[in-house]
Enzyme design. Structure first.
Site, short mmCIF file in Angstrom:
data_model
loop_
_atom_site.label_atom_id
_atom_site.label_comp_id
_atom_site.label_asym_id
_atom_site.label_seq_id
_atom_site.Cartn_x
_atom_site.Cartn_y
_atom_site.Cartn_z
N TYR A 1 0.82 -1.29 -0.06
CA TYR A 1 -0.02 -0.21 0.15
C TYR A 1 1.03 1.38 0.10
CZ TYR A 1 0.75 0.67 4.98
OH TYR A 1 1.38 1.41 6.23
N LYS B 1 6.43 -1.72 1.99
CA LYS B 1 5.17 -1.33 2.71
C LYS B 1 3.97 -2.09 2.48
CE LYS B 1 2.84 3.17 3.44
NZ LYS B 1 3.20 3.22 4.73
N GLU C 1 12.30 2.65 13.93
CA GLU C 1 11.43 3.96 13.62
C GLU C 1 10.23 3.70 14.63
OE1 GLU C 1 9.79 3.00 9.57
OE2 GLU C 1 9.69 1.09 10.12
N LEU D 1 11.04 1.45 7.18
CA LEU D 1 10.41 1.84 5.90
C LEU D 1 11.14 2.95 5.44
CD1 LEU D 1 7.67 1.20 4.02
CD2 LEU D 1 7.05 3.40 5.09
N1 PDD Z 1 2.68 5.28 7.63
N2 PDD Z 1 7.44 3.84 9.08
C1 PDD Z 1 6.32 3.28 9.06
C2 PDD Z 1 6.23 1.84 9.55
C3 PDD Z 1 5.21 4.02 8.28
O1 PDD Z 1 4.01 3.27 8.41
C4 PDD Z 1 5.20 5.22 7.84
C5 PDD Z 1 4.08 5.81 7.18
C6 PDD Z 1 6.33 5.84 7.91
C7 PDD Z 1 6.48 7.07 7.25
O2 PDD Z 1 6.57 7.14 5.88
P1 PDD Z 1 5.92 8.43 5.05
O3 PDD Z 1 7.02 9.52 5.56
O4 PDD Z 1 6.20 7.85 3.81
O5 PDD Z 1 4.60 8.61 5.32
C8 PDD Z 1 7.64 5.16 8.50
C9 PDD Z 1 1.52 5.72 6.88
C10 PDD Z 1 1.25 7.22 6.89
C11 PDD Z 1 0.32 4.68 7.32
O6 PDD Z 1 0.63 3.52 6.97
O7 PDD Z 1 -0.79 5.22 7.44
#
Ligand code: PDD
Length: 289
Positions: free
Chosen positions: A33, A148, A180, A204
């Site tokens: 996703y 992801k 993270e 991620l």
């Molecule tokens: N999540 N690490 C994890 C495990 C995440 O699920 C996310 C983002 C991030 C930050 O990534 P980015 O800057 O690309 O949004 C880091 C999204 C927002 C979600 O699962 O809803």
């Protein structure tokens, strides 16, 4: 939720959209996703999100069902159609339905593609002004956190630890090192230097993470990308969490202890204030372009 969703090439009212109970996304979490922020109906960093979608698809050996220009078309249309100016657009691609439940991939894969929009829920100003509290936990996830995927049970359990404790996020440590957050990237500030964990299979590759590092470089903020120990994290002058939907937020309490120099109080630090301003300025510039 949005009035219309995009499901397998069709635009449908959300209540009419149906997915098979034999879908591998439903039965195995076999899918990937993306979450793309949209400001004033303009997708932000779309190209980078689509590139990461491709990496996730490659990582699970699922052929991309659409060309980049097609994805851009769908997401742009969704951003124009949805009822909110600022949105969060969700894309999901699963390995589709199977005839019988079997872990091995089906002989013929017909992926399920879903796109939907939700209103962008930006964090309340109080979180930015006063900072947020987080808890920490051992990172119990698998060894491909760079993908992801929709298999998010560990992330959900970890996030729930924060909610149960009345906190916003759970910061994860694996083998003594910071990885993270349960759904965010984490940065550490020590002695005026921004420290970022190395992008590898344990985290991620965040799109917002990249923006923060680009802004640090552009504005001359000293920064290092390296392994960060748990002790360095706990002894940080400042801690930040960031993601596409939260942008960047200051963490002022970790496991019930104030972050930062003793006596400084649990308040957002000065480096955060600068980064937040740079981030808003950057967003405004991109949106004006
Ligand atoms: N999540 N690490 C994890 C495990 C995440 O699920 C996310 C983002 C991030 C930050 O990534 P980015 O800057 O690309 O949004 C880091 C999204 C927002 C979600 O699962 O809803």
């Amino acid at each position: 939720m949005t009035a219309r969703v995009f499901l397998n090439g069709q635009w449908l009212p959300a209540q009419e959209a149906r997915v098979s109970v034999m879908d591998r996304g439903f039965l195995f979490g076999d899918g990937v996703y993306e979450v793309i922020p949209v400001y004033s109906r303009r997708p932000f960093r779309l190209e980078q999100h689509l590139a990461r979608l491709q990496q996730s698809l490659d990582g699970i050996q699922l052929a991309n069902p659409h060309r980049t220009d097609e994805w851009i078309g769908f997401v742009t249309q969704m951003a124009l159609e949805a009822e909110w100016e600022d949105q969060s657009i969700y894309i999901q691609v699963t390995r589709g339905p199977m005839a019988v439940r079997n872990h091995a991939f089906p002989p013929e894969v017909i992926p399920t593609v879903l796109i939907l929009a939700e209103p962008m829920l930006t964090p309340p100003a109080s979180q930015r002004e006063q900072g947020i509290a987080v808890v920490s936990a051992a990172d119990i996830r698998w060894l491909r956190c760079d993908l992801k995927t929709t298999s998010l049970l560990a992330n959900c359990l970890l996030r729930q630890l924060a909610v149960t404790a009345g906190c916003v996020e759970t910061v994860l440590f694996r083998d003594g090192f910071l990885t993270e957050g349960s759904a965010s990237s984490i940065f550490v500030i020590r002695d005026g230097v921004l420290l970022a964990p190395i992008k590898n299979h344990l985290m991620l590759p965040g799109i917002t993470y990249d923006i923060i590092l680009e802004l640090a470089a552009q504005h001359g903020l000293p920064h290092e990308v390296r392994d960060i120990t748990e002790a360095e994290t706990r002894g940080a002058d400042e801690l930040w969490m960031c993601s596409s939907t939260k942008e960047v937020l200051p963490v002022v309490m970790l496991d019930g202890r104030a972050v930062g120099k003793v006596g400084a109080g649990a308040t957002p630090g000065p480096v955060f204030a600068r980064m937040y301003a740079w981030y808003q300025e950057f967003k405004a510039t991109v949106m004006r372009a």
